[in-house]
Design an enzyme around this catalytic site. Structure first.
Site, short mmCIF file in Angstrom:
data_model
loop_
_atom_site.label_atom_id
_atom_site.label_comp_id
_atom_site.label_asym_id
_atom_site.label_seq_id
_atom_site.Cartn_x
_atom_site.Cartn_y
_atom_site.Cartn_z
N ASN A 39 0.82 -1.22 0.00
CA ASN A 39 0.00 0.00 0.00
C ASN A 39 0.85 1.27 0.00
OD1 ASN A 39 1.01 0.00 2.57
ND2 ASN A 39 -0.97 0.15 3.61
N ASP A 40 2.17 1.15 -0.27
CA ASP A 40 3.13 2.24 -0.38
C ASP A 40 3.61 2.77 0.97
OD1 ASP A 40 4.66 3.67 -2.33
OD2 ASP A 40 3.56 5.48 -1.84
N ASN A 41 3.18 2.18 2.08
CA ASN A 41 3.71 2.59 3.38
C ASN A 41 5.18 2.18 3.50
OD1 ASN A 41 1.20 3.50 4.02
ND2 ASN A 41 0.82 2.04 5.67
N HIS A 132 20.04 27.72 7.87
CA HIS A 132 19.75 28.93 7.11
C HIS A 132 19.71 30.16 8.02
CE1 HIS A 132 18.10 31.48 3.97
NE2 HIS A 132 17.08 31.78 4.75
N ASP A 172 22.34 39.85 0.34
CA ASP A 172 21.38 40.74 0.98
C ASP A 172 21.85 41.01 2.40
OD1 ASP A 172 20.76 38.46 2.45
OD2 ASP A 172 18.87 38.09 1.42
N LYS A 195 19.14 43.88 -1.72
CA LYS A 195 18.16 42.99 -2.33
C LYS A 195 16.84 43.06 -1.59
CE LYS A 195 17.71 38.59 -1.44
NZ LYS A 195 17.93 37.13 -1.28
N ARG A 197 13.20 40.96 -1.49
CA ARG A 197 12.49 39.79 -1.98
C ARG A 197 11.05 40.14 -2.34
NH1 ARG A 197 13.13 34.63 -2.69
NH2 ARG A 197 15.25 34.69 -1.88
#
Length: 314
Positions: A39-41, A132, A172, A195, A197
């Protein structure tokens, strides 16, 4: 000699890196079977005895991101059920660190959500690299060791370029602190591009704050995704009279049109690390991939033996 009781496992996003880390520690990755039911689990079975062991699981959040996060969560849960003493999620690239604030109505701060889910799944600590935003470190309720590739990338430029005419450039104001650390490592000046966004995929760039005319510049980022910001920065710097342009980032995600953009850009070289596994069709001639396995291996050895990880960067 690594103390008895250490084991490293690799999920599908970071198998090559995990094998390199293991080899440097004089061991092999632990056996793990990741498969699917009809079932793709997802189904994960740990095929080693991990009872009372100090276990590290290596998995970057790369495409397909949700698939790889789910793999890691199930693996952490399987290790906890198998009575591992301590489980460290080693996430070289934590992509959801970009979802670090509520900058629009009715959205999730997903970086915090994933941090909570990792703990719920069984992670006792996290080892990652160049988030980040620094504040993402505070999203975790478990101990976090936050590595950086700044010195590794700086050494690359120090060994291959004349630094007397080089300037580090932040794309930036938000990246100025990160680029500042890089410029300090090399002992070179820094410039910033103004810069703004416009959306998640579009930016508007203005003047360059700093002297770049006739200089060799290196644009320093935490990651290169679609390369949109990078290419527009190259155009801005060329218009400002830069002599040569290089780019460097810890995470070479290189998704969507990134390869075509980099191939066509007036950029002399691009340097990334292998926190993200890059297939051969993304290996441009102008692209250099640095190996972070020695740094992760040293950090894992220090965590396992109770030594300071911060001492690696002193």
């Amino acid at each position: 000699m690594i103390k008895h009781g250490l084991q490293i496992f690799a999920c599908n996003a970071s198998r090559e890196l995990a094998c390199d880390i293991s080899n440097r520690l004089g061991m092999r990755p632990g056996r793990i079977d990741i498969a699917r039911f009809s079932n793709d689990n997802l189904r994960v079975q740990i095929q080693e005895n991990v009872r009372e062991r100090d276990v590290f699981v290596v998995q970057s959040f790369t495409e397909p991101v949700s698939e790889h996060i789910m793999e890691l969560m199930i693996t952490l849960d399987a290790l906890r059920s198998a009575s591992a003493q301590r489980i460290t999620a080693v996430i070289p690239y934590y992509s959801y660190a970009r979802s670090d604030k509520k900058d629009a109505p009715r959205i999730s701060i997903t970086g915090r959500l994933i941090a909570d889910l990792l703990q719920t799944a069984g992670a006792n600590r996290v080892l990652t690299m160049d988030l980040h935003a620094d504040q993402v470190h505070g999203f975790f309720s478990v101990p976090v060791d936050h590595l950086t590739a700044v010195s590794l990338i700086a050494d690359h430029f120090r060994n291959r370029h004349d630094l007397s005419n080089m300037v580090a450039v932040a794309t930036d104001a938000g990246g100025a602190k990160r680029t500042g650390r890089f410029s300090e490592k090399l002992g070179i000046p820094m410039a910033i591009i103004d810069k703004r966004r416009v959306s998640d995929t579009a930016v508007k760039q203005g003047a360059v704050v700093g002297e770049v005319a006739g200089r060799d510049v290196v644009i320093f980022e935490d990651e290169i995704a679609t390369a949109g910001t990078l290419v527009s920065s190259v155009d801005t710097l060329k218009a400002a009279g830069a002599r040569s342009i290089h780019a460097a980032a810890t995470h070479g995600v290189l998704c969507g049109p990134a390869i075509e953009r980099l191939r066509a850009a007036a950029i002399d070289s691009v340097v990334v690390t292998n926190t993200v596994a890059l297939p051969e069709d993304k290996r441009l001639d102008k692209l250099t991939v640095l190996n972070v396995a020695p740094l992760f291996a040293a950090a894992i050895e220090r965590i396992h033996s109770g030594q300071s990880v911060g001492a690696l960067f002193e």
